[in-house]
Design a protein around this motif. Structure first.
Motif, PDB file in Angstrom:
ATOM      1  N   ARG A  32       1.913  -1.465   5.139  1.00 41.66           N
ATOM      2  CA  ARG A  32       1.011  -1.812   3.993  1.00 41.66           C
ATOM      3  C   ARG A  32       0.636  -0.761   3.280  1.00 41.66           C
ATOM      4  N   HIS A  33       1.557   0.287   3.214  1.00 37.82           N
ATOM      5  CA  HIS A  33       1.615   1.331   2.515  1.00 37.82           C
ATOM      6  C   HIS A  33       3.133   1.778   1.770  1.00 37.82           C
ATOM      7  N   ILE A  34       3.056   1.697   0.507  1.00 37.84           N
ATOM      8  CA  ILE A  34       4.025   1.720  -0.137  1.00 37.84           C
ATOM      9  C   ILE A  34       4.196   3.013  -1.252  1.00 37.84           C
ATOM     10  N   ASP A  35       4.890   4.142  -1.236  1.00 37.04           N
ATOM     11  CA  ASP A  35       5.013   5.170  -2.175  1.00 37.04           C
ATOM     12  C   ASP A  35       6.288   5.084  -3.082  1.00 37.04           C
ATOM     13  N   THR A  36       5.999   5.396  -4.483  1.00 35.95           N
ATOM     14  CA  THR A  36       6.921   5.364  -5.364  1.00 35.95           C
ATOM     15  C   THR A  36       6.613   6.406  -6.288  1.00 35.95           C
ATOM     16  N   THR A  63       0.919   4.088  -3.791  1.00 38.79           N
ATOM     17  CA  THR A  63       1.061   5.520  -4.648  1.00 38.79           C
ATOM     18  C   THR A  63       2.020   5.600  -5.277  1.00 38.79           C
ATOM     19  N   THR A  64       1.706   6.256  -6.400  1.00 35.75           N
ATOM     20  CA  THR A  64       2.739   6.813  -7.351  1.00 35.75           C
ATOM     21  C   THR A  64       2.486   8.050  -7.980  1.00 35.75           C
ATOM     22  N   VAL A  92      -3.803   1.943  -8.773  1.00 36.57           N
ATOM     23  CA  VAL A  92      -3.101   2.530  -7.743  1.00 36.57           C
ATOM     24  C   VAL A  92      -4.083   3.049  -6.655  1.00 36.57           C
ATOM     25  N   ASP A  93      -3.542   2.882  -5.565  1.00 34.65           N
ATOM     26  CA  ASP A  93      -4.700   3.829  -4.489  1.00 34.65           C
ATOM     27  C   ASP A  93      -4.640   5.261  -4.641  1.00 34.65           C
ATOM     28  N   LEU A  94      -3.497   5.595  -4.870  1.00 32.23           N
ATOM     29  CA  LEU A  94      -3.172   7.201  -4.961  1.00 32.23           C
ATOM     30  C   LEU A  94      -2.385   7.596  -5.883  1.00 32.23           C
ATOM     31  N   LEU A  95      -2.778   8.319  -7.118  1.00 30.51           N
ATOM     32  CA  LEU A  95      -1.936   9.068  -8.047  1.00 30.51           C
ATOM     33  C   LEU A  95      -1.844  10.599  -7.766  1.00 30.51           C
ATOM     34  N   LEU A  96      -0.665  11.012  -7.836  1.00 32.19           N
ATOM     35  CA  LEU A  96      -0.080  12.195  -7.542  1.00 32.19           C
ATOM     36  C   LEU A  96       0.508  12.905  -8.706  1.00 32.19           C
ATOM     37  N   ILE A  97       0.154  14.417  -8.882  1.00 29.13           N
ATOM     38  CA  ILE A  97       1.087  14.952  -9.715  1.00 29.13           C
ATOM     39  C   ILE A  97       2.371  15.465  -8.713  1.00 29.13           C
ATOM     40  N   HIS A  98       3.675  15.222  -9.485  1.00 34.08           N
ATOM     41  CA  HIS A  98       4.724  15.093  -8.434  1.00 34.08           C
ATOM     42  C   HIS A  98       5.248  16.328  -8.112  1.00 34.08           C
ATOM     43  N   LYS A 125      -7.842   4.936  -7.223  1.00 30.55           N
ATOM     44  CA  LYS A 125      -8.848   5.327  -6.393  1.00 30.55           C
ATOM     45  C   LYS A 125      -8.964   6.717  -5.830  1.00 30.55           C
ATOM     46  N   HIS A 126      -7.866   7.208  -5.482  1.00 31.35           N
ATOM     47  CA  HIS A 126      -7.650   8.491  -5.026  1.00 31.35           C
ATOM     48  C   HIS A 126      -6.445   9.349  -5.777  1.00 31.35           C
ATOM     49  N   ILE A 127      -6.730  10.703  -5.997  1.00 36.40           N
ATOM     50  CA  ILE A 127      -5.759  11.510  -6.725  1.00 36.40           C
ATOM     51  C   ILE A 127      -5.281  12.789  -5.987  1.00 36.40           C
ATOM     52  N   GLY A 128      -4.342  13.063  -6.077  1.00 35.89           N
ATOM     53  CA  GLY A 128      -3.874  14.527  -5.201  1.00 35.89           C
ATOM     54  C   GLY A 128      -2.525  15.008  -5.756  1.00 35.89           C
TER      55      GLY A 128
END
Length: 268
Positions: A32-36, A63-64, A92-98, A125-128
């Motif tokens: 239930r957790h997908i990362d792209t 996450t993307t 998205v649940d999580l958005l990151l600076i790559h 929803k979250h950032i990181g």
């Protein structure tokens, strides 16, 4: 969903039908957790697989990551809208600076505040961050505050344990997400890990995933094979005693496999 499953499904290097099949299989097996990421060029396939799975969007942690050529404020905002369209979701649940920039062509303050703007608009929803050193995490905290940074996604596996950075993040209540948990397979033939796995009737990959989970890390292995996906998920029911955890801890040798030419000056 407000919490992140410690075991996720990564999609790095997966393209086209292979990406779709891998994500769909993982979801069907219970992931239930997908990362792209934008640079993976598979966000559409990830979105298609989520839709095909029939699983409610709210039950999936997605996450993307924003790529480095889209860090200027307007480009970053537009890139998130583009990603959401490909993923076929409103957020998205999580958005990151790559990756952090090596130069100051776009100041960190500009791209992190744009990231926060995306979150404030309800698109994430979250950032990181990802691949940030201790100095860069410190800078990010100065810009956003500790509570805003959900995770730092960095390379972590038995051969590269990144202990100083991990401890630094944990001290600031920033979750560690470890990618490349198998170091492109290098740790799966390690004599210590093979022996531990045999002793507990698990695969070497399961032993590594259990080690990661018991240390409190999120990790995102990828696989295109159903049997491996099933084994990865089955690792959630397995455990290792403290002496075997310690034996794996002793394997650290600063063996880094993700070393693009735009990498930051890594913490040693």
């Amino acid at each position: 969903m407000t919490t992140i499953p410690l075991l996720g499904t990564g999609t790095f290097r997966l393209k086209d039908q292979q990406a779709f099949d891998s994500v769909l299989m993982a979801l069907q097996q219970g992931s239930r957790h997908i990362d792209t990421a934008q640079i993976y060029a598979n966000e559409k396939q990830v979105g298609d697989a989520i839709k095909a799975s029939g699983i409610a969007r709210a039950d999936i942690f997605l996450t993307t990551k924003v790529w480095t050529d889209r860090f200027a404020h307007d480009k970053l905002i537009q890139s998130v809208h583009d990603s959401l369209a490909l993923l076929q979701t409103d957020y998205v649940d999580l958005l990151l600076i790559h990756w952090p920039l090596r130069d100051d062509s776009v100041p960190m303050r500009e791209y992190l505040l744009a990231l926060k703007e995306v979150q404030d608009a309800g698109l994430a929803k979250h950032i990181g961050v990802s691949n940030f050193t201790m100095a860069q995490v410190t800078q990010a905290i100065e810009i956003l505050g500790t509570d805003a940074i959900f995770t730092n996604q960095v390379e972590v596996h038995p051969y590269l344990q990144n202990n100083r950075l991990v401890e630094f993040c944990q001290q600031h209540n920033i979750m560690v997400t470890g990618y490349m948990p198998f170091a492109y397979g290098a740790v799966l033939t390690d004599d210590t890990i093979v022996a531990i796995a045999k002793k507990h009737q698990m695969t070497p990959a399961q032993a590594v995933l259990v080690w990661m989970r018991q240390k409190g890390y999120v990790t995102i292995p990828s696989s295109t094979k159903l049997v491996n996906i099933q084994a990865n998920i089955a690792s959630l029911a397995l455990s290792l005693p403290s002496e075997d955890m310690a034996a794996i801890d002793r394997l650290d040798r600063n063996h880094r496999v993700a070393t693009p030419d735009f990498s930051p000056d890594w913490d040693q």
